[in-house]
Design a protein around this motif. Structure first.
Motif, PDB file in Angstrom:
ATOM      1  N   LEU A  94       0.879  -1.166   0.000  1.00  0.00           N
ATOM      2  CA  LEU A  94       0.000   0.000   0.000  1.00  0.00           C
ATOM      3  C   LEU A  94       0.920   1.220   0.000  1.00  0.00           C
ATOM      4  N   SER A  95       0.864   1.989  -1.080  1.00  0.00           N
ATOM      5  CA  SER A  95       1.796   3.100  -1.278  1.00  0.00           C
ATOM      6  C   SER A  95       1.054   4.422  -1.365  1.00  0.00           C
ATOM      7  N   TYR A  96       1.734   5.486  -0.899  1.00  0.00           N
ATOM      8  CA  TYR A  96       1.144   6.820  -0.932  1.00  0.00           C
ATOM      9  C   TYR A  96       2.257   7.858  -0.947  1.00  0.00           C
ATOM     10  N   ASN A  97       1.894   9.087  -1.291  1.00  0.00           N
ATOM     11  CA  ASN A  97       2.857  10.189  -1.298  1.00  0.00           C
ATOM     12  C   ASN A  97       3.131  10.661   0.118  1.00  0.00           C
ATOM     13  N   ASP A  98       4.397  10.791   0.456  1.00  0.00           N
ATOM     14  CA  ASP A  98       4.803  11.315   1.743  1.00  0.00           C
ATOM     15  C   ASP A  98       4.391  12.788   1.841  1.00  0.00           C
ATOM     16  N   ALA A  99       3.728  13.165   2.919  1.00  0.00           N
ATOM     17  CA  ALA A  99       3.228  14.538   3.075  1.00  0.00           C
ATOM     18  C   ALA A  99       4.366  15.564   3.076  1.00  0.00           C
ATOM     19  N   ASP A 100       5.483  15.236   3.700  1.00  0.00           N
ATOM     20  CA  ASP A 100       6.614  16.169   3.706  1.00  0.00           C
ATOM     21  C   ASP A 100       7.187  16.353   2.304  1.00  0.00           C
ATOM     22  N   TRP A 101       7.183  15.277   1.521  1.00  0.00           N
ATOM     23  CA  TRP A 101       7.638  15.368   0.130  1.00  0.00           C
ATOM     24  C   TRP A 101       6.709  16.292  -0.666  1.00  0.00           C
ATOM     25  N   LEU A 102       5.386  16.157  -0.427  1.00  0.00           N
ATOM     26  CA  LEU A 102       4.433  17.044  -1.101  1.00  0.00           C
ATOM     27  C   LEU A 102       4.685  18.499  -0.718  1.00  0.00           C
ATOM     28  N   ALA A 103       4.960  18.744   0.560  1.00  0.00           N
ATOM     29  CA  ALA A 103       5.231  20.105   1.021  1.00  0.00           C
ATOM     30  C   ALA A 103       6.465  20.667   0.330  1.00  0.00           C
ATOM     31  N   GLU A 104       7.487  19.835   0.211  1.00  0.00           N
ATOM     32  CA  GLU A 104       8.711  20.275  -0.463  1.00  0.00           C
ATOM     33  C   GLU A 104       8.470  20.474  -1.956  1.00  0.00           C
ATOM     34  N   ARG A 105       7.760  19.550  -2.572  1.00  0.00           N
ATOM     35  CA  ARG A 105       7.482  19.637  -4.016  1.00  0.00           C
ATOM     36  C   ARG A 105       6.801  20.951  -4.376  1.00  0.00           C
ATOM     37  N   HIS A 106       5.865  21.360  -3.534  1.00  0.00           N
ATOM     38  CA  HIS A 106       5.069  22.552  -3.840  1.00  0.00           C
ATOM     39  C   HIS A 106       5.562  23.806  -3.135  1.00  0.00           C
ATOM     40  N   GLY A 107       6.646  23.712  -2.383  1.00  0.00           N
ATOM     41  CA  GLY A 107       7.195  24.877  -1.704  1.00  0.00           C
ATOM     42  C   GLY A 107       6.241  25.457  -0.679  1.00  0.00           C
ATOM     43  N   LEU A 108       5.567  24.575   0.060  1.00  0.00           N
ATOM     44  CA  LEU A 108       4.613  25.035   1.059  1.00  0.00           C
ATOM     45  C   LEU A 108       5.345  25.707   2.203  1.00  0.00           C
ATOM     46  N   GLY A 109       4.772  26.770   2.698  1.00  0.00           N
ATOM     47  CA  GLY A 109       5.406  27.563   3.743  1.00  0.00           C
ATOM     48  C   GLY A 109       5.011  27.144   5.142  1.00  0.00           C
ATOM     49  N   ASP A 110       5.438  27.928   6.089  1.00  0.00           N
ATOM     50  CA  ASP A 110       5.180  27.650   7.503  1.00  0.00           C
ATOM     51  C   ASP A 110       3.688  27.594   7.817  1.00  0.00           C
ATOM     52  N   ALA A 111       2.881  28.347   7.094  1.00  0.00           N
ATOM     53  CA  ALA A 111       1.443  28.365   7.339  1.00  0.00           C
ATOM     54  C   ALA A 111       0.806  26.996   7.091  1.00  0.00           C
ATOM     55  N   SER A 112       1.448  26.179   6.292  1.00  0.00           N
ATOM     56  CA  SER A 112       0.912  24.856   5.962  1.00  0.00           C
ATOM     57  C   SER A 112       1.462  23.745   6.835  1.00  0.00           C
ATOM     58  N   ARG A 113       2.422  24.052   7.683  1.00  0.00           N
ATOM     59  CA  ARG A 113       3.099  23.021   8.487  1.00  0.00           C
ATOM     60  C   ARG A 113       2.123  22.170   9.303  1.00  0.00           C
ATOM     61  N   GLU A 114       1.161  22.823   9.953  1.00  0.00           N
ATOM     62  CA  GLU A 114       0.205  22.098  10.785  1.00  0.00           C
ATOM     63  C   GLU A 114      -0.631  21.132   9.948  1.00  0.00           C
ATOM     64  N   ALA A 115      -1.097  21.598   8.801  1.00  0.00           N
ATOM     65  CA  ALA A 115      -1.902  20.747   7.924  1.00  0.00           C
ATOM     66  C   ALA A 115      -1.075  19.585   7.388  1.00  0.00           C
ATOM     67  N   VAL A 116       0.176  19.841   7.011  1.00  0.00           N
ATOM     68  CA  VAL A 116       1.055  18.786   6.501  1.00  0.00           C
ATOM     69  C   VAL A 116       1.299  17.741   7.587  1.00  0.00           C
ATOM     70  N   ALA A 117       1.567  18.199   8.804  1.00  0.00           N
ATOM     71  CA  ALA A 117       1.803  17.274   9.915  1.00  0.00           C
ATOM     72  C   ALA A 117       0.558  16.435  10.192  1.00  0.00           C
ATOM     73  N   ALA A 118      -0.616  17.042  10.125  1.00  0.00           N
ATOM     74  CA  ALA A 118      -1.862  16.318  10.365  1.00  0.00           C
ATOM     75  C   ALA A 118      -2.099  15.274   9.269  1.00  0.00           C
ATOM     76  N   ILE A 119      -1.818  15.635   8.024  1.00  0.00           N
ATOM     77  CA  ILE A 119      -1.970  14.687   6.917  1.00  0.00           C
ATOM     78  C   ILE A 119      -0.997  13.526   7.092  1.00  0.00           C
ATOM     79  N   ALA A 120       0.250  13.829   7.429  1.00  0.00           N
ATOM     80  CA  ALA A 120       1.257  12.775   7.617  1.00  0.00           C
ATOM     81  C   ALA A 120       0.833  11.807   8.722  1.00  0.00           C
ATOM     82  N   ALA A 121       0.400  12.335   9.856  1.00  0.00           N
ATOM     83  CA  ALA A 121      -0.010  11.489  10.978  1.00  0.00           C
ATOM     84  C   ALA A 121      -1.254  10.682  10.622  1.00  0.00           C
ATOM     85  N   GLY A 122      -2.204  11.321   9.970  1.00  0.00           N
ATOM     86  CA  GLY A 122      -3.428  10.636   9.575  1.00  0.00           C
ATOM     87  C   GLY A 122      -3.169   9.526   8.579  1.00  0.00           C
ATOM     88  N   MET A 123      -2.304   9.787   7.612  1.00  0.00           N
ATOM     89  CA  MET A 123      -1.982   8.768   6.614  1.00  0.00           C
ATOM     90  C   MET A 123      -1.288   7.578   7.253  1.00  0.00           C
TER      91      MET A 123
END
Length: 136
Positions: A94-123
């Motif tokens: 079962l494979s999926y995109n790493d949330a931190d990789w998505l954040a890096e790919r799209h250049g997400l800023g500090d404002a998105s950190r909480e959402a990225v962390a929540a997605i990573a933990a949820g996944m």
């Protein structure tokens, strides 16, 4: 995890059962199921063979919207997707995109950190449960 941003977890179940479990767990967690795609069935339609391979697309606006507010092009990778597939040795993954990789790919800023962390933990939680990781 390879440098391609994918996380793969071995499943104790068949491809179909893994995706069934993931859909059930995601729904119970309040996530929406947007689509389920059976790639092997599509291959069969054109007379080609493909080991069992199914994709589930799921998520919730609460998780993805902050990422798209930060960088709208993040929407190309949302909603979240998970692919259950059988390798050449009969193992199911079962494979999926790493949330931190998505954040890096799209250049997400500090404002998105909480959402990225929540997605990573949820996944990690739903993928592990769907694959039967840590279960007797």
């Amino acid at each position: 995890m390879a440098n391609n941003g994918l996380v793969s977890v071995e499943s104790r179940f068949s491809v179909a059962e893994t995706i069934d479990r993931l859909a059930e767990i995601a729904t119970a967690a309040g996530l929406r199921i947007f689509a389920r795609i059976d790639h092997a069935a599509g291959a069969h339609e054109i007379g080609a063979s493909l080991r069992p391979t199914e994709l589930l697309i799921f998520g919730h606006p609460k998780g993805g919207t902050p990422l798209m507010q930060d960088q709208q092009l993040a929407g190309i990778d949302l909603p979240i997707k998970a692919l259950a597939w059988e390798d050449g040795h009969g193992k199911v993954w079962l494979s999926y995109n790493d949330a931190d990789w998505l954040a890096e790919r799209h250049g997400l800023g500090d404002a998105s950190r909480e959402a990225v962390a929540a997605i990573a933990a949820g996944m990690q939680k739903v993928i592990s449960a769907a694959a039967g990781v840590g279960q007797p």
